[in-house]
Motif scaffolding. Structure first.
Motif, short mmCIF file in Angstrom:
data_model
loop_
_atom_site.label_atom_id
_atom_site.label_comp_id
_atom_site.label_asym_id
_atom_site.label_seq_id
_atom_site.Cartn_x
_atom_site.Cartn_y
_atom_site.Cartn_z
N ILE A 1 66.96 -49.76 60.21
CA ILE A 1 68.48 -49.24 59.71
C ILE A 1 68.47 -49.44 58.09
O ILE A 1 69.08 -48.46 57.45
CB ILE A 1 69.51 -50.29 60.38
N PRO A 2 67.79 -50.38 57.20
CA PRO A 2 67.75 -50.34 55.88
C PRO A 2 67.27 -49.07 55.21
O PRO A 2 68.12 -48.57 54.61
CB PRO A 2 66.90 -51.46 55.48
N THR A 3 66.18 -48.75 55.55
CA THR A 3 65.73 -47.41 55.34
C THR A 3 66.55 -46.16 55.39
O THR A 3 66.93 -45.38 54.68
CB THR A 3 64.40 -47.06 55.59
N THR A 4 67.20 -45.89 56.70
CA THR A 4 67.67 -44.92 57.33
C THR A 4 69.35 -44.89 56.36
O THR A 4 69.65 -43.97 56.02
CB THR A 4 68.22 -45.16 58.70
N THR A 5 69.91 -46.07 56.25
CA THR A 5 71.13 -46.17 55.46
C THR A 5 71.01 -45.78 54.00
O THR A 5 71.68 -44.90 53.74
CB THR A 5 71.60 -47.75 55.33
N ASN A 6 70.01 -46.36 53.46
CA ASN A 6 69.85 -45.77 52.07
C ASN A 6 69.78 -44.32 52.03
O ASN A 6 70.38 -43.75 51.12
CB ASN A 6 68.53 -46.66 51.49
N ARG A 7 68.76 -43.99 52.78
CA ARG A 7 68.72 -42.44 52.65
C ARG A 7 69.58 -41.68 52.87
O ARG A 7 69.92 -40.53 52.42
CB ARG A 7 67.43 -42.11 53.89
N LEU A 8 70.53 -41.78 54.26
CA LEU A 8 71.48 -40.97 54.52
C LEU A 8 72.76 -41.41 53.50
O LEU A 8 73.53 -40.19 53.11
CB LEU A 8 72.04 -41.66 56.09
N SER A 9 72.84 -42.61 52.90
CA SER A 9 74.03 -42.70 52.14
C SER A 9 73.85 -41.73 50.67
O SER A 9 74.38 -41.16 50.15
CB SER A 9 74.06 -44.23 51.30
N GLU A 10 72.34 -41.94 50.37
CA GLU A 10 71.91 -41.19 49.02
C GLU A 10 72.32 -39.56 49.12
O GLU A 10 72.82 -39.08 48.58
CB GLU A 10 70.43 -41.26 49.04
N LEU A 11 72.18 -39.08 50.56
CA LEU A 11 72.13 -37.62 50.78
C LEU A 11 73.64 -37.28 50.63
O LEU A 11 74.27 -36.31 50.33
CB LEU A 11 71.47 -37.13 52.19
N ILE A 12 74.64 -38.26 51.47
CA ILE A 12 75.68 -37.92 51.62
C ILE A 12 76.55 -38.01 50.18
O ILE A 12 77.53 -37.17 50.09
CB ILE A 12 76.59 -39.02 52.75
N LYS A 13 76.26 -38.87 49.47
CA LYS A 13 76.76 -39.17 48.10
C LYS A 13 76.48 -37.80 47.20
O LYS A 13 77.31 -37.25 46.64
CB LYS A 13 75.97 -40.19 47.45
N LYS A 14 75.30 -37.18 47.30
CA LYS A 14 74.63 -35.98 46.74
C LYS A 14 75.84 -34.82 47.37
O LYS A 14 76.19 -34.17 46.32
CB LYS A 14 73.27 -35.50 47.02
N TRP A 15 75.67 -34.69 48.44
CA TRP A 15 76.71 -33.53 49.21
C TRP A 15 78.15 -33.70 48.99
O TRP A 15 78.89 -32.68 48.80
CB TRP A 15 76.55 -33.36 50.86
N LYS A 16 78.58 -34.81 48.60
CA LYS A 16 80.03 -35.34 48.17
C LYS A 16 80.01 -34.78 46.77
O LYS A 16 80.85 -34.09 46.47
CB LYS A 16 80.38 -36.53 48.34
N GLU A 17 79.34 -35.03 45.97
CA GLU A 17 79.19 -34.60 44.56
C GLU A 17 79.37 -32.93 44.35
O GLU A 17 79.99 -32.56 43.54
CB GLU A 17 78.14 -35.20 43.75
N GLU A 18 78.38 -32.57 45.14
CA GLU A 18 78.10 -31.08 45.16
C GLU A 18 79.34 -30.41 45.59
O GLU A 18 79.46 -28.93 45.83
CB GLU A 18 77.04 -30.35 45.77
N GLY A 19 80.27 -31.19 46.43
CA GLY A 19 81.53 -30.59 46.98
C GLY A 19 81.42 -29.74 48.23
O GLY A 19 82.10 -28.83 48.73
N LYS A 20 80.21 -30.34 48.90
CA LYS A 20 79.84 -29.39 50.30
C LYS A 20 80.53 -30.14 51.43
O LYS A 20 80.83 -29.71 52.33
CB LYS A 20 78.38 -29.58 50.35
N ILE A 21 80.82 -31.58 51.24
CA ILE A 21 81.66 -32.26 52.24
C ILE A 21 82.65 -33.03 51.56
O ILE A 21 82.60 -33.07 50.29
CB ILE A 21 80.62 -33.00 53.16
N SER A 22 83.78 -33.55 52.43
CA SER A 22 84.83 -34.24 51.75
C SER A 22 84.29 -35.70 51.41
O SER A 22 83.28 -36.25 51.98
CB SER A 22 85.69 -34.48 52.84
#
Ligand code: UDP
Ligand code: MG
Length: 319
Positions: free
Chosen positions: A20-41
């Motif tokens: 869970i720790p690695t998975t959460t960090n990795r996914l949060s990172e990606l989601i943050k990036k995609w949010k910033e790029e305006g790809k997801i809400s």
């Protein structure tokens, strides 16, 4: 269809404290990036479904929930219900919480998480169900590979057209989840269900990595159960086979009977055929027990469905 959909990433987790720790960090990172790029809400989120773990899985989910201010959410089952129901709960709860599209990924991130955004892009172009197809099965043991391929082949012969090597790495729209929720069966085989639903489908090919931490939470027995559920909940061919075998056996014994009569009364050369009798009895009783077994499988399914019990019980929820 909005160009910035609310994405929910659901992660069924059974004793996954190591991942869970690695998975959460990795996914949060990606989601943050995609949010910033305006790809997801900006309201997109991750949802863990703790499938009755008895390690620190839930404590970790609570911790990340607080730290992320609700971007990481969680559901805790009252006991272990199995991965299929964990996925179903994640889908239904995410839909309730306003997600436009929902993807499932394993807690060990064996599936390539960078591809999540490709699934979302397919969704934006109109696909309602986007299935992940594994490029190969190199990370699986020889036995698992063989049984898995055999299973897909058998399913196709039995008339259930699931794509070979399609795992539960899959994105669906909230609309599909609402329809899925109308299917009330207890024995879930999601791959078959999504096939049954129709809707516009698309596919993404991905590589499978070795499990990063811990060991597989599936036992050979639970995989066998899943496979049997898959067959009995989607195909009536085995039942029809029973009828067919029964018919064939009766025909054969009828012919044997006739030849016995001829031997006895006309050619008069009958030998006391002890061996033949023993072999025949063994063979026929074998087939009978097999047929009974097949019928019992379906009866068991019926028994469980008829009770109409809740498919899972949510003990705690963080959202
Ligand atoms: N899982 C679950 N309940 C179970 C068994 C497994 O929720 O009873 C989850 C598990 O935590 C993981 C996913 O299902 O996130 C796939 O399991 P695993 O990686 O162990 O399976 P494998 O990759 O070996 O097929
Ligand atoms: Mg795995």
């Amino acid at each position: 269809m909005t160009s910035t959909p609310i994405l929910s990433v659901i992660i069924p987790s059974y004793n996954e404290e190591e991942s869970i720790p690695t998975t959460t960090n990795r996914l949060s990172e990606l989601i943050k990036k995609w949010k910033e790029e305006g790809k997801i809400s900006g309201s997109s989120f991750i949802m863990y479904v703790d499938d009755g773990s008895d390690d620190k899985t839930w404590e970790l989910i609570e911790k990340y929930y607080k730290e992320s201010q609700g971007e990481v959410r969680g559901i805790k089952f009252s006991r272990n219900y199995g991965n299929q129901r964990a996925i179903l709960a994640g889908l239904c709860e995410s839909e309730k919480q306003g997600a436009d599209c929902i993807i499932t990924i394993d807690a060990d991130l064996q599936q390539d998480e960078n591809k999540i955004i490709d699934f979302v892009e397919k969704y934006k172009t109109g696909a309602q169900i986007v299935c992940g197809i594994r490029n190969d099965r190199n990370t699986d043991s020889f036995l698992k590979k063989m049984t898995a391929i055999g299973f897909y082949k058998l399913m196709n012969i039995l008339g259930v057209n699931i794509k070979i090597n399609h795992s539960d790495y899959r994105l669906v729209s909230s609309e599909v989840v609402r329809v899925l929720n109308k299917f009330r069966e207890t024995n879930l085989f999601l791959r078959g269900m999504f096939n049954e639903l129709g809707f516009k489908k698309d596919y993404i090919y991905f590589d499978v990595k070795p499990r990063n931490k811990g060991k597989s939470k599936y036992t050979p027995f639970s995989l066998f159960t899943l496979a049997l559920n898959g067959i009995t909940s989607f195909s009536l061919v085995p039942l029809r086979m029973v009828t067919f075998i029964g018919f064939l056996m009766s025909l054969v014994s009828f012919l044997i009977g006739i030849s016995a009569i001829i031997d006895k009364y006309i050619t008069k050369n009958f030998v006391p055929g002890w061996t033949t009798i023993v072999v025949a009895i063994g063979f026929v009783s074998g087939i009978q027990i097999l047929c009974l077994g097949i019928i019992a499988e379906y009866l068991g399914q019926l028994f469980q469905e008829v009770k109409d019990r809740p498919r899972y019980i949510i003990e705690k929820q963080l959202s």
